[in-house]
Design a protein around this motif. Structure first.
Motif, PDB file in Angstrom:
ATOM      1  N   LEU A  81      32.823  40.721  60.694  1.00  0.00           N
ATOM      2  CA  LEU A  81      34.042  40.767  59.884  1.00  0.00           C
ATOM      3  C   LEU A  81      34.011  39.753  58.747  1.00  0.00           C
ATOM      4  O   LEU A  81      34.453  40.045  57.638  1.00  0.00           O
ATOM      5  N   GLN A  82      33.489  38.545  59.002  1.00  0.00           N
ATOM      6  CA  GLN A  82      33.533  37.495  57.999  1.00  0.00           C
ATOM      7  C   GLN A  82      32.696  37.851  56.774  1.00  0.00           C
ATOM      8  O   GLN A  82      33.115  37.614  55.639  1.00  0.00           O
ATOM      9  N   LYS A  83      31.512  38.414  56.965  1.00  0.00           N
ATOM     10  CA  LYS A  83      30.664  38.774  55.822  1.00  0.00           C
ATOM     11  C   LYS A  83      31.357  39.810  54.938  1.00  0.00           C
ATOM     12  O   LYS A  83      31.335  39.715  53.711  1.00  0.00           O
ATOM     13  N   ASN A  84      31.968  40.786  55.568  1.00  0.00           N
ATOM     14  CA  ASN A  84      32.656  41.821  54.799  1.00  0.00           C
ATOM     15  C   ASN A  84      33.962  41.301  54.205  1.00  0.00           C
ATOM     16  O   ASN A  84      34.400  41.784  53.161  1.00  0.00           O
ATOM     17  N   ALA A  85      34.590  40.316  54.858  1.00  0.00           N
ATOM     18  CA  ALA A  85      35.774  39.703  54.268  1.00  0.00           C
ATOM     19  C   ALA A  85      35.422  38.958  53.000  1.00  0.00           C
ATOM     20  O   ALA A  85      36.162  39.018  52.008  1.00  0.00           O
ATOM     21  N   THR A  86      34.291  38.259  52.992  1.00  0.00           N
ATOM     22  CA  THR A  86      33.851  37.566  51.777  1.00  0.00           C
ATOM     23  C   THR A  86      33.633  38.560  50.645  1.00  0.00           C
ATOM     24  O   THR A  86      34.038  38.325  49.503  1.00  0.00           O
ATOM     25  N   ARG A  87      33.009  39.691  50.976  1.00  0.00           N
ATOM     26  CA  ARG A  87      32.821  40.719  49.955  1.00  0.00           C
ATOM     27  C   ARG A  87      34.160  41.281  49.477  1.00  0.00           C
ATOM     28  O   ARG A  87      34.363  41.508  48.283  1.00  0.00           O
ATOM     29  N   ALA A  88      35.100  41.482  50.410  1.00  0.00           N
ATOM     30  CA  ALA A  88      36.393  42.055  50.047  1.00  0.00           C
ATOM     31  C   ALA A  88      37.173  41.123  49.125  1.00  0.00           C
ATOM     32  O   ALA A  88      37.758  41.567  48.125  1.00  0.00           O
ATOM     33  N   PHE A  89      37.208  39.827  49.425  1.00  0.00           N
ATOM     34  CA  PHE A  89      37.944  38.888  48.583  1.00  0.00           C
ATOM     35  C   PHE A  89      37.312  38.795  47.191  1.00  0.00           C
ATOM     36  O   PHE A  89      38.026  38.742  46.183  1.00  0.00           O
ATOM     37  N   THR A  90      35.998  38.768  47.131  1.00  0.00           N
ATOM     38  CA  THR A  90      35.335  38.724  45.820  1.00  0.00           C
ATOM     39  C   THR A  90      35.603  39.993  45.038  1.00  0.00           C
ATOM     40  O   THR A  90      35.854  39.949  43.825  1.00  0.00           O
ATOM     41  N   ALA A  91      35.557  41.144  45.715  1.00  0.00           N
ATOM     42  CA  ALA A  91      35.835  42.410  45.046  1.00  0.00           C
ATOM     43  C   ALA A  91      37.266  42.454  44.513  1.00  0.00           C
ATOM     44  O   ALA A  91      37.518  42.963  43.412  1.00  0.00           O
ATOM     45  N   LEU A  92      38.227  41.918  45.265  1.00  0.00           N
ATOM     46  CA  LEU A  92      39.608  41.891  44.793  1.00  0.00           C
ATOM     47  C   LEU A  92      39.762  40.980  43.583  1.00  0.00           C
ATOM     48  O   LEU A  92      40.515  41.291  42.650  1.00  0.00           O
ATOM     49  N   ALA A  93      39.067  39.856  43.590  1.00  0.00           N
ATOM     50  CA  ALA A  93      39.117  38.958  42.430  1.00  0.00           C
ATOM     51  C   ALA A  93      38.598  39.662  41.193  1.00  0.00           C
ATOM     52  O   ALA A  93      39.213  39.601  40.103  1.00  0.00           O
ATOM     53  N   LEU A  94      37.477  40.363  41.322  1.00  0.00           N
ATOM     54  CA  LEU A  94      36.911  41.080  40.179  1.00  0.00           C
ATOM     55  C   LEU A  94      37.776  42.278  39.796  1.00  0.00           C
ATOM     56  O   LEU A  94      37.863  42.632  38.608  1.00  0.00           O
ATOM     57  N   ALA A  95      38.429  42.910  40.781  1.00  0.00           N
ATOM     58  CA  ALA A  95      39.322  44.026  40.472  1.00  0.00           C
ATOM     59  C   ALA A  95      40.515  43.555  39.648  1.00  0.00           C
ATOM     60  O   ALA A  95      40.973  44.257  38.733  1.00  0.00           O
ATOM     61  N   ASN A  96      41.046  42.368  39.957  1.00  0.00           N
ATOM     62  CA  ASN A  96      42.154  41.832  39.165  1.00  0.00           C
ATOM     63  C   ASN A  96      41.727  41.612  37.714  1.00  0.00           C
ATOM     64  O   ASN A  96      42.481  41.916  36.782  1.00  0.00           O
ATOM     65  N   ILE A  97      40.519  41.080  37.532  1.00  0.00           N
ATOM     66  CA  ILE A  97      40.019  40.882  36.162  1.00  0.00           C
ATOM     67  C   ILE A  97      39.830  42.224  35.470  1.00  0.00           C
ATOM     68  O   ILE A  97      40.193  42.400  34.302  1.00  0.00           O
ATOM     69  N   TYR A  98      39.285  43.191  36.191  1.00  0.00           N
ATOM     70  CA  TYR A  98      39.034  44.507  35.604  1.00  0.00           C
ATOM     71  C   TYR A  98      40.336  45.203  35.216  1.00  0.00           C
ATOM     72  O   TYR A  98      40.448  45.765  34.116  1.00  0.00           O
ATOM     73  N   LEU A  99      41.330  45.169  36.095  1.00  0.00           N
ATOM     74  CA  LEU A  99      42.597  45.848  35.809  1.00  0.00           C
ATOM     75  C   LEU A  99      43.363  45.169  34.679  1.00  0.00           C
ATOM     76  O   LEU A  99      44.151  45.816  33.989  1.00  0.00           O
ATOM     77  N   GLY A 100      43.165  43.866  34.500  1.00  0.00           N
ATOM     78  CA  GLY A 100      43.841  43.166  33.408  1.00  0.00           C
ATOM     79  C   GLY A 100      42.981  42.975  32.182  1.00  0.00           C
ATOM     80  O   GLY A 100      43.312  42.161  31.313  1.00  0.00           O
ATOM     81  N   ARG A 101      41.882  43.730  32.072  1.00  0.00           N
ATOM     82  CA  ARG A 101      40.898  43.471  31.020  1.00  0.00           C
ATOM     83  C   ARG A 101      41.439  43.700  29.613  1.00  0.00           C
ATOM     84  O   ARG A 101      41.046  42.999  28.673  1.00  0.00           O
ATOM     85  N   LYS A 102      42.342  44.667  29.437  1.00  0.00           N
ATOM     86  CA  LYS A 102      42.837  44.935  28.081  1.00  0.00           C
ATOM     87  C   LYS A 102      43.630  43.747  27.549  1.00  0.00           C
ATOM     88  O   LYS A 102      43.435  43.322  26.402  1.00  0.00           O
ATOM     89  N   SER A 103      44.497  43.203  28.374  1.00  0.00           N
ATOM     90  CA  SER A 103      45.269  42.036  27.940  1.00  0.00           C
ATOM     91  C   SER A 103      44.374  40.822  27.772  1.00  0.00           C
ATOM     92  O   SER A 103      44.547  40.035  26.831  1.00  0.00           O
ATOM     93  N   LEU A 104      43.406  40.656  28.656  1.00  0.00           N
ATOM     94  CA  LEU A 104      42.506  39.513  28.566  1.00  0.00           C
ATOM     95  C   LEU A 104      41.630  39.594  27.335  1.00  0.00           C
ATOM     96  O   LEU A 104      41.384  38.584  26.661  1.00  0.00           O
ATOM     97  N   LEU A 105      41.147  40.783  27.002  1.00  0.00           N
ATOM     98  CA  LEU A 105      40.327  40.935  25.797  1.00  0.00           C
ATOM     99  C   LEU A 105      41.145  40.687  24.536  1.00  0.00           C
ATOM    100  O   LEU A 105      40.638  40.144  23.562  1.00  0.00           O
ATOM    101  N   ALA A 106      42.403  41.099  24.566  1.00  0.00           N
ATOM    102  CA  ALA A 106      43.272  40.847  23.400  1.00  0.00           C
ATOM    103  C   ALA A 106      43.474  39.368  23.161  1.00  0.00           C
ATOM    104  O   ALA A 106      43.676  38.927  22.017  1.00  0.00           O
ATOM    105  N   GLN A 107      43.377  38.564  24.225  1.00  0.00           N
ATOM    106  CA  GLN A 107      43.566  37.117  24.077  1.00  0.00           C
ATOM    107  C   GLN A 107      42.321  36.425  23.539  1.00  0.00           C
ATOM    108  O   GLN A 107      42.420  35.387  22.876  1.00  0.00           O
ATOM    109  N   VAL A 108      41.140  36.962  23.835  1.00  0.00           N
ATOM    110  CA  VAL A 108      39.896  36.298  23.417  1.00  0.00           C
ATOM    111  C   VAL A 108      39.379  36.808  22.092  1.00  0.00           C
ATOM    112  O   VAL A 108      38.622  36.109  21.414  1.00  0.00           O
ATOM    113  N   ARG A 109      39.771  38.008  21.685  1.00  0.00           N
ATOM    114  CA  ARG A 109      39.294  38.553  20.420  1.00  0.00           C
ATOM    115  C   ARG A 109      40.221  38.127  19.281  1.00  0.00           C
ATOM    116  O   ARG A 109      41.441  38.102  19.435  1.00  0.00           O
ATOM    117  N   PRO A 110      39.668  37.798  18.122  1.00  0.00           N
ATOM    118  CA  PRO A 110      40.521  37.379  16.989  1.00  0.00           C
ATOM    119  C   PRO A 110      41.337  38.539  16.449  1.00  0.00           C
ATOM    120  O   PRO A 110      40.974  39.690  16.565  1.00  0.00           O
TER     121      PRO A 110
END
Length: 322
Positions: free
Chosen positions: A293-322
């Motif tokens: 369970l622990q190995k897959n939990a580590t993968r799940a938490f990392t995947a959720l972190a990256l999913a949050n970045i992916y789902l918010g990518r449009k707003s995040l890109l608007a902040q970094v692009r001039p």
């Protein structure tokens, strides 16, 4: 800045008709919006230091390789081969085959084991949440709770002649499943996950409910598995109102008024589904890759972190692009 070798120049210069692929666009966006320095700072205290032996590979490079495994659902050996095969992946990681080889699968495995042994998947998930809040993604007063089953191999054709003892079976509808459950709490406005719990599949959805709330909620949304759990909600979020779906059918009779209310609640509750869609469908975490369970939990938490970045990518890109 290092001078390019012919190997790297050949990947970039002599392709006159190259068209950017979706992989290229994803890597280009993640290069800009992933908070590399703060994520490396989370891992750095646990990462090997240079000593008398062979110096360790750069931390950020190994983190980039680890994220590539998540984005493209690659095992350790497959990730090594993909890096040799794909110039776009090598550019993202910063590998020049004219100067150095790709880190082998054993090195990739050891880095993943380092994250697992120190529970750094949870730490990366928390750090991404803090970074998103500093970039105008606020945790608001509504939380959607939900859970999904992630399957595991049920076969006993292995060295131990047993199934994974950390996984369990459960029935959903008329179908039996074997594996684990990923429970998440999602902000009702932004649609980003702010909390998560990993349990065996036979754990009822209601038990991790208090751990999915941040405590400042005014509304809690969920499907009928969370019905009639006002006391559990109040134990963590005393000001929250119960907006979970209630059971509309009793002894074969459907209460249309309750059904209509559930339909209105589900318009908001549905915002939890893109998170599961990214993790399970887009990135292939519909089944566990590792035993335990622990190995897959580590993968799940990392995947959720990256999913949050992916789902918010449009707003995040608007902040970094001039």
């Amino acid at each position: 800045m290092k001078q390019q070798t012919l190997a790297m120049a050949a990947d970039q210069t002599f392709e006159n008709y190259r068209k950017p692929t979706r992989r290229d666009e994803l890597l280009k966006a993640m290069e800009l919006i992933v908070p590399w320095s703060s994520l490396c700072a989370v891992i750095e205290p646990h990462y090997p230091k240079a000593g008398n032996g062979r110096p360790p590979i750069g931390l950020e490079r190994m983190l980039r390789i680890h994220f590539i495994q998540h984005w493209f659902n690659l095992a350790d050996m497959a990730c090594e081969e993909a890096l040799y095969d794909s110039a776009s992946l090598r550019r993202f990681v910063g590998i020049d085959l004219g100067r150095e080889p790709v880190p082998d699968s054993t090195t990739i495995t050891k880095f993943r084991k380092l994250l697992n042994d120190n529970k750094l998947g949870e730490a990366l998930f928390a750090q991404v949440g803090q970074e998103l809040q500093t970039r105008s993604f606020k945790v608001n007063t509504g939380t959607i709770v939900d859970a999904t089953i992630i399957g595991a191999p049920s076969s006993t054709k292995n060295a131990d002649k047993t199934r994974d003892p950390d996984m369990h079976q459960t029935r959903k509808g008329q179908q039996w499943y074997f594996g684990m459950k990923l429970h998440i709490g999602v902000d009702s406005q932004s649609g980003l996950a702010h909390s998560a719990v990993v349990t065996p599949a036979n754990m009822h959805d209601k038990h991790p409910l208090p751990d999915l709330l941040h405590g400042n909620e005014q509304r809690v949304y969920g499907d009928s598995a969370y019905a009639s759990q006002k006391q559990l909600i109040a134990s963590k979020a005393p000001r929250a109102k119960d907006f979970t779906n209630q059971r509309a059918r009793f002894k074969g009779v459907v209460e249309e008024a309750v059904r209509a209310k559930n339909r209105n609640k589900s318009r908001i509750r549905a915002r939890v589904e893109p998170v599961f869609g990214v993790v399970k469908r887009l990135w292939g975490f519909g089944k566990v890759r590792y035993r335990g369970l622990q190995k897959n939990a580590t993968r799940a938490f990392t995947a959720l972190a990256l999913a949050n970045i992916y789902l918010g990518r449009k707003s995040l890109l608007a902040q970094v692009r001039p």
